[in-house]
Write a protein that holds these residues in place. Sequence first.
Motif, PDB file in Angstrom:
ATOM      1  N   GLY A   1     -14.683  -3.627 -14.801  1.00 24.23           N
ATOM      2  CA  GLY A   1     -13.567  -3.419 -15.724  1.00 24.23           C
ATOM      3  C   GLY A   1     -12.756  -2.216 -15.301  1.00 24.23           C
ATOM      4  N   ASP A   2     -12.688  -1.210 -16.175  1.00 23.64           N
ATOM      5  CA  ASP A   2     -11.935   0.001 -15.836  1.00 23.64           C
ATOM      6  C   ASP A   2     -12.844   1.130 -15.331  1.00 23.64           C
ATOM      7  OD1 ASP A   2     -13.159   0.508 -18.235  1.00 23.64           O
ATOM      8  OD2 ASP A   2     -11.399   1.390 -19.193  1.00 23.64           O
ATOM      9  N   ARG A   3     -14.121   0.830 -15.125  1.00 21.54           N
ATOM     10  CA  ARG A   3     -15.055   1.835 -14.596  1.00 21.54           C
ATOM     11  C   ARG A   3     -15.395   1.535 -13.143  1.00 21.54           C
ATOM     12  NH1 ARG A   3     -19.451   1.252 -19.187  1.00 21.54           N
ATOM     13  NH2 ARG A   3     -19.538  -0.632 -17.966  1.00 21.54           N
ATOM     14  N   MET A   4     -15.630   2.609 -12.393  1.00 21.35           N
ATOM     15  CA  MET A   4     -16.006   2.480 -10.987  1.00 21.35           C
ATOM     16  C   MET A   4     -17.254   3.295 -10.715  1.00 21.35           C
ATOM     17  SD  MET A   4     -12.510   2.801  -8.825  1.00 21.35           S
ATOM     18  CE  MET A   4     -11.706   1.294  -8.400  1.00 21.35           C
ATOM     19  N   TYR A   5     -18.065   2.760  -9.828  1.00 17.53           N
ATOM     20  CA  TYR A   5     -19.296   3.435  -9.416  1.00 17.53           C
ATOM     21  C   TYR A   5     -19.333   3.434  -7.898  1.00 17.53           C
ATOM     22  CZ  TYR A   5     -20.472   2.234 -14.207  1.00 17.53           C
ATOM     23  OH  TYR A   5     -20.452   2.095 -15.565  1.00 17.53           O
ATOM     24  N   LEU A   6     -19.828   4.520  -7.324  1.00 11.32           N
ATOM     25  CA  LEU A   6     -19.904   4.646  -5.878  1.00 11.32           C
ATOM     26  C   LEU A   6     -21.346   4.893  -5.472  1.00 11.32           C
ATOM     27  CD1 LEU A   6     -18.261   4.715  -3.260  1.00 11.32           C
ATOM     28  CD2 LEU A   6     -18.003   7.186  -3.585  1.00 11.32           C
ATOM     29  N   GLY A   7     -21.831   4.074  -4.553  1.00 17.24           N
ATOM     30  CA  GLY A   7     -23.207   4.194  -4.098  1.00 17.24           C
ATOM     31  C   GLY A   7     -24.153   3.402  -4.976  1.00 17.24           C
ATOM     32  N   TRP A   8     -25.435   3.505  -4.682  1.00 18.15           N
ATOM     33  CA  TRP A   8     -26.453   2.770  -5.420  1.00 18.15           C
ATOM     34  C   TRP A   8     -27.632   3.695  -5.733  1.00 18.15           C
ATOM     35  CZ3 TRP A   8     -26.313  -0.931  -8.554  1.00 18.15           C
ATOM     36  CH2 TRP A   8     -27.399  -1.689  -8.872  1.00 18.15           C
TER      37      TRP A   8
END
Length: 104
Positions: free
Chosen positions: A87-94
């Motif tokens: 949606g409007d959220r972003m995550y980088l990496g795991w």
Amino acid sequence: MILYGLKSCDTCRAARKALENIDFIDVRDDGVPSEVLDAALAQFGKALLNTRSTTWRGLDEAERARPEKALLQDHPTLMKRPLIVDGDRMYLGWAKDVQAALAG
């Protein structure tokens, strides 16, 4: 939810396996849309560049000095992976914090 990464990346494979109903975009084949790249750079800044990668080590100083967006458009494998858009959220990496935020 969209995961931007590489088919050959172990971390991306782990994220794909753990997440249900995810669309996968291979950045080597398809790149990252300009608007997604702009939003990711606004949120993560220089952290979006994987300066430990083989691709980065192969660049000369003049190339490394280019703006991040131009580098990532020309060399999508320089992006730290995975980039997950929910949606409007972003995550980088795991890392564990990303896994916990996306669990459930």
